[in-house]
Design a protein around this motif. Structure first.
Motif, PDB file in Angstrom:
ATOM      1  N   VAL A 240      -6.205   0.382   1.068  1.00  0.00           N
ATOM      2  CA  VAL A 240      -6.528   0.566  -0.349  1.00  0.00           C
ATOM      3  C   VAL A 240      -7.420   1.779  -0.590  1.00  0.00           C
ATOM      4  O   VAL A 240      -7.760   2.068  -1.741  1.00  0.00           O
ATOM      5  CB  VAL A 240      -7.208  -0.697  -0.933  1.00  0.00           C
ATOM      6  CG1 VAL A 240      -6.222  -1.859  -0.963  1.00  0.00           C
ATOM      7  CG2 VAL A 240      -8.458  -1.070  -0.143  1.00  0.00           C
ATOM      8  N   TYR A 241      -7.789   2.492   0.455  1.00  0.00           N
ATOM      9  CA  TYR A 241      -8.654   3.664   0.286  1.00  0.00           C
ATOM     10  C   TYR A 241      -7.842   4.853  -0.249  1.00  0.00           C
ATOM     11  O   TYR A 241      -6.796   5.207   0.296  1.00  0.00           O
ATOM     12  CB  TYR A 241      -9.307   4.047   1.611  1.00  0.00           C
ATOM     13  CG  TYR A 241     -10.539   3.248   1.968  1.00  0.00           C
ATOM     14  CD1 TYR A 241     -10.801   2.010   1.379  1.00  0.00           C
ATOM     15  CD2 TYR A 241     -11.452   3.720   2.910  1.00  0.00           C
ATOM     16  CE1 TYR A 241     -11.921   1.279   1.713  1.00  0.00           C
ATOM     17  CE2 TYR A 241     -12.584   2.992   3.250  1.00  0.00           C
ATOM     18  CZ  TYR A 241     -12.813   1.769   2.647  1.00  0.00           C
ATOM     19  OH  TYR A 241     -13.941   1.045   2.984  1.00  0.00           O
TER      20      TYR A 241
ATOM     21  N   THR B 293       0.824  -1.213   0.000  1.00  0.00           N
ATOM     22  CA  THR B 293       0.000   0.000   0.000  1.00  0.00           C
ATOM     23  C   THR B 293       0.857   1.262   0.000  1.00  0.00           C
ATOM     24  O   THR B 293       0.324   2.367  -0.125  1.00  0.00           O
ATOM     25  CB  THR B 293      -0.913   0.044   1.237  1.00  0.00           C
ATOM     26  OG1 THR B 293      -0.094   0.092   2.416  1.00  0.00           O
ATOM     27  CG2 THR B 293      -1.811  -1.193   1.298  1.00  0.00           C
TER      28      THR B 293
ATOM     29  N   ALA C  12      -5.648  -4.461   5.328  1.00  0.00           N
ATOM     30  CA  ALA C  12      -6.420  -5.032   4.222  1.00  0.00           C
ATOM     31  C   ALA C  12      -7.902  -5.009   4.568  1.00  0.00           C
ATOM     32  O   ALA C  12      -8.294  -4.947   5.738  1.00  0.00           O
ATOM     33  CB  ALA C  12      -5.966  -6.467   3.973  1.00  0.00           C
TER      34      ALA C  12
ATOM     35  N   PRO D 233      -8.418 -10.423   0.578  1.00  0.00           N
ATOM     36  CA  PRO D 233      -8.774 -10.015  -0.787  1.00  0.00           C
ATOM     37  C   PRO D 233      -8.041  -8.801  -1.326  1.00  0.00           C
ATOM     38  O   PRO D 233      -8.114  -8.515  -2.521  1.00  0.00           O
ATOM     39  CB  PRO D 233     -10.274  -9.720  -0.664  1.00  0.00           C
ATOM     40  CG  PRO D 233     -10.444  -9.252   0.742  1.00  0.00           C
ATOM     41  CD  PRO D 233      -9.461 -10.058   1.551  1.00  0.00           C
ATOM     42  N   THR D 234      -7.347  -8.052  -0.461  1.00  0.00           N
ATOM     43  CA  THR D 234      -6.642  -6.854  -0.915  1.00  0.00           C
ATOM     44  C   THR D 234      -5.272  -6.791  -0.243  1.00  0.00           C
ATOM     45  O   THR D 234      -5.003  -7.499   0.729  1.00  0.00           O
ATOM     46  CB  THR D 234      -7.396  -5.564  -0.559  1.00  0.00           C
ATOM     47  OG1 THR D 234      -7.311  -5.337   0.863  1.00  0.00           O
ATOM     48  CG2 THR D 234      -8.857  -5.623  -0.969  1.00  0.00           C
TER      49      THR D 234
END
Length: 328
Positions: free
Chosen positions: A222-223, A51, A147, A188-189
């Protein structure tokens, strides 16, 4: 405050130094600006650190916009998640010291004026905080973010569910095919593990200590808003530098350490904090032992129903209002 980077840019005998800077694309104007280190862990080591790329880019823009020159460098990281259960685990805690040493060597060796530090997996967070306190230039810590939770069979998942699935299969309580479905769904991220494991615990510690901007640690990695957070932190750091502080050793006090221990206990956080808080305190010249941590833990009520012992994830904390709700 006087710029210590001037010792590498001013005077006749610094002509070779300036030549090195010009080789990196700096102009005459740049040579008179504050040099701000940005330490990060972006790379392919772990999802926790993946990230960092867009956030570091945003921080560079923020430093430049505020009149500084960004000086980016990386430190080593070893994730407990990938190093666990084999010879690599011997390197995990040691990597914390390597991070702090890397910061000391780079910031002091190159005379940077301030430091913006990113942390991602496990030992990188306390390692960066230790390094910040050790070099004691104006500094801000930013967490790369967790995540998002996975989803399977109607429930949220984190990486912990994959570990527990292994045990369930070995105990004969789960079919291997179901364990495989959990493995594929639980993370998932990119971002750090979504429960209150070491990374999210120490991210909250950063806020409680006062080294991190308020209410930023639980924003998922991820934002996109994390880019704005990084830019804002960079601009705030230049303002701190211009004002002469505060510096990390003014921020990390015994009371701040007790607040940090309290947020660990209140959220059922990682007991690794009892290793990391004394190490951070030691860099500030404060005696704060594991017993001191335990005393705070004992008097602090558990108010956060967070994984691994509870039900909720870092994303849930963000949705509920962030770390500020817990500190309040």
């Amino acid at each position: 405050m006087p710029l210590r980077s001037r010792i590498t840019t001013e005077g006749l005998d610094r002509a070779p130094h300036r030549a090195f800077y010009r080789a990196m694309g700096l102009s005459d104007e740049d040579l008179g600006k504050p040099q701000v280190g940005i330490v990060h862990f972006k790379g392919d080591q772990t999802p926790c650190n993946q990230t960092h790329g867009f956030q570091v880019d945003a921080a560079r823009l923020g430093i430049a916009a505020a009149g500084g020159v960004p000086r980016e460098f990386a430190a080593p990281s070893v994730s407990d998640g990938i190093s666990m259960n084999h010879e690599g685990m011997k390197y995990s805690l040691v990597s914390r010291e390597l991070v702090a040493d890397t910061i000391e060597a780079t910031v002091n060796g190159l005379a940077y004026d301030a430091l913006l530090g990113f942390g991602g997996c496990d030992k990188t967070l306390p390692g960066v905080m230790m390094g910040m306190v050790r070099v004691n230039v104006p500094a801000i810590f930013l967490y790369g973010g967790s995540a998002l939770p996975g989803r399977h069979a109607g429930r949220d998942l984190t990486a912990l569910d994959a570990y527990e699935a292994v045990g369930a299969v070995m105990a004969g309580r789960m079919d291997p095919a179901e364990a495989a479905r959990i493995e594929h769904a639980c993370l998932p991220t990119v971002g750090a593990c979504g429960g209150q494991f070491t990374a999210n615990t120490m991210a909250m510690v950063g806020e409680a200590l006062g080294l991190s901007p308020p209410n930023t640690s639980m924003i998922p990695g991820v934002y996109s808003v994390r880019a704005a957070v990084a830019q804002g932190a960079a601009k705030r750091l230049l303002a701190m530098l211009a004002a002469g502080g505060p510096r990390p050793r003014e921020i990390v006090t015994r009371r701040a350490l007790e607040n940090a221990a309290a947020v660990v206990a209140a959220t059922g956080g990682s007991t690794n904090a009892a290793l990391h808080l004394p190490a951070i305190a030691n860099e500030a010249g404060i005696r704060f032992t594991m017993a001191d941590c335990a005393a705070v833990f004992a008097r602090t009520p558990l108010i956060g129903d967070l994984r691994p012992g509870g039900r909720f994830t870092a994303w849930d904390v963000h949705e509920a209002g962030g770390t500020a709700v817990i500190l309040g």
